[in-house]
Structures are given as C-alpha cells and as structure tokens.
Design a protein around this motif. Structure first.
Motif, short mmCIF file in Angstrom:
data_model
loop_
_atom_site.label_atom_id
_atom_site.label_comp_id
_atom_site.label_asym_id
_atom_site.label_seq_id
_atom_site.Cartn_x
_atom_site.Cartn_y
_atom_site.Cartn_z
N ARG A 170 -5.18 4.64 0.44
CA ARG A 170 -6.20 5.37 1.21
C ARG A 170 -5.84 5.39 2.69
N ALA A 171 -5.39 4.23 3.21
CA ALA A 171 -5.00 4.16 4.61
C ALA A 171 -3.80 5.06 4.90
N GLU A 172 -2.85 5.06 3.99
CA GLU A 172 -1.67 5.91 4.18
C GLU A 172 -2.05 7.39 4.20
N ASP A 173 -3.04 7.78 3.39
CA ASP A 173 -3.50 9.17 3.42
C ASP A 173 -4.04 9.54 4.80
N LEU A 174 -4.81 8.64 5.42
CA LEU A 174 -5.32 8.90 6.77
C LEU A 174 -4.18 9.03 7.79
N LEU A 175 -3.18 8.16 7.64
CA LEU A 175 -2.05 8.23 8.57
C LEU A 175 -1.29 9.53 8.40
N ARG A 176 -1.12 9.98 7.17
CA ARG A 176 -0.42 11.26 6.94
C ARG A 176 -1.20 12.42 7.55
N VAL A 220 5.30 -0.82 12.02
CA VAL A 220 6.01 -1.97 11.47
C VAL A 220 5.40 -2.30 10.12
N THR A 221 6.24 -2.49 9.12
CA THR A 221 5.77 -2.84 7.79
C THR A 221 6.79 -3.75 7.12
N HIS A 222 6.29 -4.67 6.30
CA HIS A 222 7.18 -5.51 5.50
C HIS A 222 7.46 -4.88 4.14
N ASP A 223 6.85 -3.72 3.89
CA ASP A 223 6.93 -3.07 2.57
C ASP A 223 7.88 -1.87 2.64
N PRO A 224 9.11 -1.99 2.12
CA PRO A 224 10.03 -0.86 2.15
C PRO A 224 9.49 0.36 1.42
N ALA A 225 8.68 0.13 0.37
CA ALA A 225 8.10 1.27 -0.36
C ALA A 225 7.14 2.04 0.54
N GLN A 226 6.37 1.32 1.35
CA GLN A 226 5.47 2.00 2.29
C GLN A 226 6.26 2.77 3.34
N ALA A 227 7.35 2.17 3.81
CA ALA A 227 8.19 2.87 4.78
C ALA A 227 8.67 4.20 4.22
N ASN A 228 9.01 4.22 2.94
CA ASN A 228 9.47 5.45 2.31
C ASN A 228 8.34 6.44 2.07
N ARG A 229 7.13 5.93 1.80
CA ARG A 229 6.01 6.83 1.53
C ARG A 229 5.52 7.51 2.80
#
Length: 200
Positions: A153-159, A171-180
């Motif tokens: 949900r948060a990523e949708d707002l950022l997009r 900054v993220t520790h999640d490589p999958a989030q970096a790719n999304r």
C-alpha cells in the motif's frame, strides 16, 4: 519539478557521492547496516557535517536558508519523532484519503500518538512527509516495520508521487522493494555508491 544534484558530497565515514536525481525518478539504495546509507540522507538534508555540495535545480543549498531547503528536500527518518500528544496535531490538514489508502483506521487522527502501534506510527510518519508536498523526498526505510500488505500500500502511494514528478531517494534493506519502486538502484558499501541492476 526541480532536479537534485550531489557534487562530491562526503564525510570522513562515507562518500564522495556524485549523482543526479531527475523529477519522477526514484533511486533505491541498499547495502549492509553501518555502510552510511542514513548518513548520506542526513548529509543531503544538511543535518550532519560534511563537505561537497547539493543543488536543487542548479541552486546550491548554501544559497538557501536551511528551513527553506528542508521544506523542499524533505527527510523522513527511519525512526521519526513525535513532539505533540495527538496524531492530528502533526498535520495542517489530516490526509484522510491517503490514510485510508494505507489501511489506517478512520479515527487515527483523533487518537493519541502513544496509543498507535509501531506500524501505525510508521505509516503516519510517511503521511507526514508526503503531506509536505515537497519536490524531493529522502526516505530512510519508510516501510521497515510494516507487514507485507501495508508495504505494498505504501509503495502504491510512492509510485503515485513519482508519477506526479516527485523525486525520491529511498534507503531500503529489501532488494525486492528496490526493484519494485526504484527507477534506478545502487548499493552503498565501503562508503561508496555502486550502480546496481534492476531485475524486473
């Protein structure tokens, strides 16, 4: 929307950092703990001592009063502070629609901060940053305490913000989030940024 540029931004612990972030771009930065990721964001926000320069649309940060810079280049810490008792007191106008999009309860702005869970406080901290409507966001682990559904949900707002032209350095520790979320990705290791490849 303005462009953010870093020129030899550095401290004894990290850098130099040279990069350009265009409107609507998200640079997602990963790397091990202690590599200097949070320090880099704090240097850009002019919160930690450093050398080098940051520019917004070609205008040096030194040419702006610090409060003006920080209103336009907004830093969202991984652990945000709450200086008033009520949630709603931290917002000029409570962003009810965005709160609903993040899955927050309808009465969240009427509640005491102390009654909110860790995940609720992190989503509220993200809303507080987004509510400033700044052209550049510096986000330090904005979803680190969230469950998988809340992360999406948060990523949708950022997009949505990216689509509107906001620039994000995250900054993220999640490589999958970096790719999304990222339009570009970098790894910070040994105090230096190295370009990484998105794996979409």
């Amino acid at each position: 929307m303005p462009r953010l540029q870093l020129i030899a931004l550095r401290s004894p612990r990290a850098g130099p950092f040279d990069l350009s972030l265009e409107p609507g771009e998200c640079l997602a930065v990963t790397g091990p703990s202690g590599a200097g990721k949070s320090l880099m964001l704090r240097m850009i926000a002019d919160l930690d001592p450093h050398d080098g320069e940051a520019l917004l649309d070609g205008r040096p940060r030194a040419a702006m009063p610090a409060p003006d810079w920080r209103r336009r280049v907004v830093y969202g810490a991984s652990e945000s502070g709450w200086w008033l008792d009520q949630v709603g007191a931290h917002f000029k106008t409570p962003p009810v629609e965005a709160a609903t999009a993040l899955g927050l309860p309808q009465d969240i702005f009427a509640r005491p901060v102390a009654s909110c869970s860790t995940g609720e406080r992190q989503r509220l901290a993200l809303l507080r940053v987004l509510a400033l409507d700044a052209p550049v966001l510096l986000l330090d682990e904005p979803t680190g305490a969230l469950d998988p559904e809340a992360v999406l949900r948060a990523e949708d707002l950022l997009r949505q913000r990216l689509a509107a032209g906001t620039s994000i350095l995250m900054v993220t520790h999640d490589p999958a989030q970096a790719n999304r979320v990222g339009t570009a990705c970098a790894v910070l290791e040994g105090g230096r940024l190295q370009v990484a490849t998105l794996t979409r």
